[in-house]
Write a protein that holds these residues in place. Structure first.
Motif, mmCIF file in Angstrom:
data_model
loop_
_atom_site.group_PDB
_atom_site.id
_atom_site.type_symbol
_atom_site.label_atom_id
_atom_site.label_comp_id
_atom_site.label_asym_id
_atom_site.label_seq_id
_atom_site.Cartn_x
_atom_site.Cartn_y
_atom_site.Cartn_z
ATOM 1 N N GLY A 99 27.974 35.453 56.242
ATOM 2 C CA GLY A 99 27.290 34.448 57.047
ATOM 3 C C GLY A 99 27.232 33.069 56.425
ATOM 4 N N ILE A 100 27.995 32.834 55.333
ATOM 5 C CA ILE A 100 27.830 31.570 54.610
ATOM 6 C C ILE A 100 28.460 30.390 55.346
ATOM 7 N N TYR A 101 29.538 30.637 56.116
ATOM 8 C CA TYR A 101 30.117 29.544 56.899
ATOM 9 C C TYR A 101 29.128 29.083 57.975
ATOM 10 N N ASN A 102 28.501 30.045 58.603
ATOM 11 C CA ASN A 102 27.520 29.730 59.641
ATOM 12 C C ASN A 102 26.354 28.943 59.058
ATOM 13 N N VAL A 103 25.861 29.383 57.906
ATOM 14 C CA VAL A 103 24.711 28.725 57.287
ATOM 15 C C VAL A 103 25.042 27.285 56.933
ATOM 16 N N GLU A 104 26.198 27.042 56.320
ATOM 17 C CA GLU A 104 26.505 25.686 55.868
ATOM 18 C C GLU A 104 26.708 24.728 57.032
ATOM 19 N N GLU A 110 21.847 20.741 61.794
ATOM 20 C CA GLU A 110 20.455 20.781 62.227
ATOM 21 C C GLU A 110 19.453 20.243 61.209
ATOM 22 N N LEU A 111 19.708 20.463 59.920
ATOM 23 C CA LEU A 111 18.692 20.119 58.921
ATOM 24 C C LEU A 111 18.997 18.843 58.150
ATOM 25 N N ALA A 112 20.268 18.614 57.856
ATOM 26 C CA ALA A 112 20.606 17.455 57.037
ATOM 27 C C ALA A 112 20.102 16.140 57.637
ATOM 28 N N PRO A 113 20.257 15.918 58.949
ATOM 29 C CA PRO A 113 19.731 14.651 59.500
ATOM 30 C C PRO A 113 18.224 14.497 59.313
ATOM 31 N N ALA A 114 17.497 15.627 59.270
ATOM 32 C CA ALA A 114 16.044 15.555 59.144
ATOM 33 C C ALA A 114 15.592 15.181 57.748
ATOM 34 N N GLU A 184 12.530 27.365 65.528
ATOM 35 C CA GLU A 184 13.977 27.242 65.658
ATOM 36 C C GLU A 184 14.697 27.371 64.312
ATOM 37 N N ASN A 185 13.949 27.390 63.223
ATOM 38 C CA ASN A 185 14.556 27.501 61.896
ATOM 39 C C ASN A 185 14.371 28.876 61.270
ATOM 40 N N GLN A 186 14.050 29.871 62.059
ATOM 41 C CA GLN A 186 13.868 31.208 61.506
ATOM 42 C C GLN A 186 15.176 31.820 61.003
ATOM 43 N N TRP A 187 16.310 31.232 61.370
ATOM 44 C CA TRP A 187 17.585 31.699 60.829
ATOM 45 C C TRP A 187 17.658 31.507 59.317
ATOM 46 N N LEU A 188 16.779 30.663 58.781
ATOM 47 C CA LEU A 188 16.755 30.453 57.336
ATOM 48 C C LEU A 188 16.193 31.651 56.574
ATOM 49 N N VAL A 189 15.505 32.531 57.261
ATOM 50 C CA VAL A 189 14.974 33.742 56.617
ATOM 51 C C VAL A 189 16.120 34.741 56.549
ATOM 52 N N GLN A 190 16.812 34.742 55.426
ATOM 53 C CA GLN A 190 18.017 35.546 55.269
ATOM 54 C C GLN A 190 17.675 36.956 54.789
ATOM 55 N N GLU A 191 18.421 37.924 55.299
ATOM 56 C CA GLU A 191 18.255 39.310 54.870
ATOM 57 C C GLU A 191 18.698 39.458 53.418
ATOM 58 N N LYS A 192 17.904 40.175 52.616
ATOM 59 C CA LYS A 192 18.259 40.428 51.224
ATOM 60 C C LYS A 192 19.350 41.498 51.176
ATOM 61 N N ASP A 270 27.970 22.394 48.864
ATOM 62 C CA ASP A 270 27.975 23.858 48.979
ATOM 63 C C ASP A 270 26.591 24.408 49.342
ATOM 64 N N TRP A 271 26.246 24.258 50.613
ATOM 65 C CA TRP A 271 24.945 24.697 51.129
ATOM 66 C C TRP A 271 25.040 26.072 51.790
ATOM 67 N N GLN A 272 25.905 26.910 51.270
ATOM 68 C CA GLN A 272 26.201 28.195 51.912
ATOM 69 C C GLN A 272 25.127 29.253 51.672
ATOM 70 N N LEU A 273 24.330 29.105 50.628
ATOM 71 C CA LEU A 273 23.321 30.109 50.299
ATOM 72 C C LEU A 273 21.909 29.653 50.656
ATOM 73 N N LEU A 274 21.827 28.667 51.516
ATOM 74 C CA LEU A 274 20.527 28.142 51.952
ATOM 75 C C LEU A 274 19.680 29.261 52.556
ATOM 76 N N SER A 275 18.410 29.320 52.165
ATOM 77 C CA SER A 275 17.516 30.348 52.706
ATOM 78 C C SER A 275 16.082 29.988 52.363
ATOM 79 N N VAL A 276 15.161 30.774 52.889
ATOM 80 C CA VAL A 276 13.757 30.650 52.504
ATOM 81 C C VAL A 276 13.531 31.488 51.254
#
Length: 714
Positions: A99-104, A110-114, A184-192, A270-276
């Motif tokens: 899922g790292i391509y999707n995350v980056e 969605e987040l970088a502009p903020a 809308e940012n709950q996708w950041l809660v990544q499965e371990k 390299d923001w591929q491992l972004l998570s909460v």
């Protein structure tokens, strides 16, 4: 550094365009045309460009594009950075399944502009796109300059670079903190994805590769950490264990930083491992891995204060934590870098620089653990190899279907096999529910030496019309019912199949994709699987296996073969299974009432992981400590029709002596598996005879998943 005006216009244009998942992606650099690049830049009039490959990423390719325009305006960016998926099929598959391509791409969209108003550490992005089916993506980023200094993990950071990194990290964490609570940012809660059993197996492979390069003191720290991993994961799930939780970069280190000329900025990539997660994990990863231990000891308090000051300023001027609370979190996360060094060194392709980097990082992170006295947070004193290896058992309700997950390759699989050596017939059946692919999988194969292989394969089967204890699929050319009676869970299972199967005169034709010699053979199975051993639950994945005695009838073109308590096995799993990103050898073989279930996972970096167990007569289960499989093929390398002609195995139960097993395939029943993006796995399966060193003989099924890369198997 201010946003370049040309990129700013392109970004604004991009935000009015289609959603990220509907924008054009870039498969390879060869697919980029001037018109496509112009559209990605916000409809600029691009006439030509030159592409230069930069960086050495494992799962992505990065290019610097020197762009020419028909109207050479001052604001047009002369160079931009294009990042796309790796063209290596296995690397791309890893990026997709993790899922790292999707995350980056989602981060930049969605987040970088903020966070742009709070920190300048994020490169400006004017285009992002992602294809969730193929894994292809495209990111078009600002170029901070060919003269920018690229960080280097091995060299470490200077004091000035470390101060910049800490200040930017504080601003970044502060800017991202409010976004965690937004729905809308709950996708950041990544499965371990890493559990204790898998971590232990990876550490076993790590020790085998690097034992001579790791000091005894550091090895002891690693062993204590690995043994405490399950406890730590449970403990940190409790509330208020960490003072600061938020959005973390996940890979915050020098290799992922650029320092533009002028020396007053740092850009983070390299923001591929972004998570909460715990904010201190980013801190610990940088401070432990990117600084010489002697430097870190002298700079630590000042760097932590730099981070705190930046975090406080980014969150409104009120301190969120005290320095003491931050140091507590840092100690709690001191092992983060140890974990990454161990797992990454095994899971990525092995290189000389990689080996040097991982050993250096492990040494530095172990020194951070020692300096922070982090071992005291773990239970007990360091031990060597003491663990409760009581085998795990599935629960009766595990026989039933489980809730599906969103992972593209998540599947729930029920598998069955049998061998009747005396009558010269064997077979295997698998039902795979794949809710995130184009349809479910159903395969049924029967092998008879000297006779055509019978094969039914359907990779677009409809959903089961049954429920609970019964699974039922019916289409025009076959019907299948799998069921377990209430109260008979883990004891008895029945499968019934009837339909038209294809016939192959030679099984190697299946691997090559040759047409069948006939597509109209009548095949029916009515088989009952009675458990003949102890159901065993795997530690690293939701999966169980049961040795069985199989009885019933196999009917081929009206000719019946009756089976009476012949050896077989069945298993049931519910987890992501990507056949095109990992090779393995799996086997299940039987010597009377003694049963072996042996798997060797083969990772991209060359490491191998043993999984499995042996059931002794009487039902005692002993897990395996080591597995080595060496197979021989009957064709030259590169021939996609090659089958395994023999295999030697060394199987070592925990606390026991190694057992040598020789395997002689009798009949093959393979599949050629093609993913929706064109990747190919040659899934060779065979039933055969096995012989132990003491002369005992048995039978079983064997499986070799072999990915094809660039026309050659690996």
């Amino acid at each position: 550094m201010e946003t370049k005006p040309g990129l700013q216009r392109a970004r604004e244009k991009r935000n009015m365009d289609k959603p990220r998942l509907e924008r054009p992606v870039v498969e390879t650099i060869d697919h980029v045309t001037p018109s496509l690049l112009g559209a990605m830049l916000g409809n600029l009039a691009v006439t030509d460009f030159e592409a230069e490959r930069i960086g050495t990423g494992q799962v992505g390719e990065v290019y610097r594009l020197r762009v020419r325009y028909s109207d050479e305006k001052e604001n047009n960016p002369a160079t931009v950075i294009l990042k796309i998926a790796s063209r290596d099929p296995r690397s791309r598959a890893s990026g997709l399944s993790l899922g790292i391509y999707n995350v980056e791409t989602r981060f930049y969209d969605e987040l970088a502009p903020a966070v742009a108003a709070t920190t300048t550490c994020v490169p400006d992005c004017c285009y992002s796109a992602y294809d969730k089916d193929s894994g292809s993506f495209a990111l078009l980023l600002e170029d901070v300059g060919a003269d920018a200094l690229v960080g280097n993990d091995l060299h470490g950071a200077t004091l000035a670079q470390a101060q910049l990194a800490m200040a930017e990290l504080g601003r970044l964490h502060g800017a991202l903190l409010p976004l965690v609570q937004q729905a809308e940012n709950q996708w950041l809660v990544q499965e371990k994805r890493l559990n204790a059993a898998m971590f232990e197996e990876l550490f076993h492979a790590f020790k085998g590769r690097y034992r001579g390069r790791v000091t005894p003191e550091h090895l002891l720290i690693c062993e204590h950490w690995v043994q405490s991993f399950a406890w730590y994961m449970d403990a940190t799930r409790q509330p208020n264990v960490m003072a600061l939780l938020g959005v973390i970069h996940g890979d915050y280190r020098m290799d992922n930083m650029l320092f533009p000329a002028g020396g007053d900025q740092a850009k983070v990539v390299d923001w591929q491992l972004l998570s909460v997660g715990p904010l201190a994990s980013d801190l610990a990863y940088f401070l432990g891995g990117c600084l010489d231990p002697a430097d870190r000891r002298g700079w630590l308090r000042d760097l932590l204060q730099t981070y705190l000051d930046a975090l406080t300023a980014a969150t409104g001027g009120q301190p969120l934590v005290t320095p003491e609370q931050l140091e507590h979190d840092l100690r709690m996360n001191a092992f983060y870098g140890v974990t990454i060094a161990i797992t990454s060194s095994i899971l990525v392709r092995q290189t000389d620089r990689g080996d040097d980097m991982f050993i250096t990082l492990l040494s530095r992170h172990c020194e951070l653990v020692r300096d922070l006295d982090a071992l005291v947070i773990l239970p007990g004193a360091p031990v060597t190899g003491v663990k409760d290896w009581t085998p795990l058992r599935p629960e009766p309700q595990d026989e039933l279907p489980h809730p599906a997950q969103e992972n593209k390759y998540w599947s729930e699989s029920w598998y069955f096999d049998f061998v009747d050596e005396s009558q010269g017939i064997a077979g295997w059946v698998r039902l795979g529910l794949t809710p995130n692919l184009k349809g479910n999988w159903y395969t049924a194969l029967v092998s008879r030496p000297g006779k055509p292989l019978l094969l039914l394969e359907d990779y677009a089967a409809p959903a089961s019309s049954g429920s609970g204890h019964t699974l039922h699929i019916q289409v025009e050319h076959y019907e299948v019912t799998h069921d377990v009676a209430p109260g008979e869970e883990l004891k008895t299972y029945r499968i019934r199949f009837s339909g038209k199967a294809a016939a192959y005169d030679t099984p190697d034709g299946v691997l090559r994709g040759d047409p069948a010699s006939s597509a109209d053979e009548d095949l029916a199975l009515d088989l009952t699987y009675h458990s003949a051993g102890t159901p065993y639950q795997y530690r690293i994945s939701p999966r169980y296996e049961i040795p069985c005695a199989v009885s019933g009838v196999v009917t081929i073109n009206s000719q019946q073969t009756n089976l009476h308590e012949v050896p077989g096995q069945r298993d049931h799993s519910w987890a992501p299974r990507d056949f095109w990103s990992l090779d393995w050898v799996w086997s299940s073989f039987h010597f009377g009432s003694q049963h072996y279930h042996v798997t060797e996972l083969r990772f991209f970096g060359g490491a191998r992981m043993p999984i499995g167990y042996v059931q002794q007569t009487g039902g005692e289960v002993r897990e395996l400590e080591g597995v080595v499989c060496r197979e021989t093929h009957n064709n030259v390398a590169g021939d996609e029709g090659r089958l395994v002609s023999k295999m030697d195995m060394t199987v070592t139960p925990r606390g026991g002596e190694a057992v040598k097993v020789s395997v002689e395939p009798v009949g093959h029943a393979p599949l050629r598996l093609v993913s929706d993006d064109g990747r190919v796995s040659l899934f060779d399966r065979a039933w055969g005879r096995v012989r132990l060193e003491d002369g005992r003989t048995g039978v079983g099924w064997f499986e070799w998943n072999q990915n094809v890369l660039g026309g050659e198997q690996v």
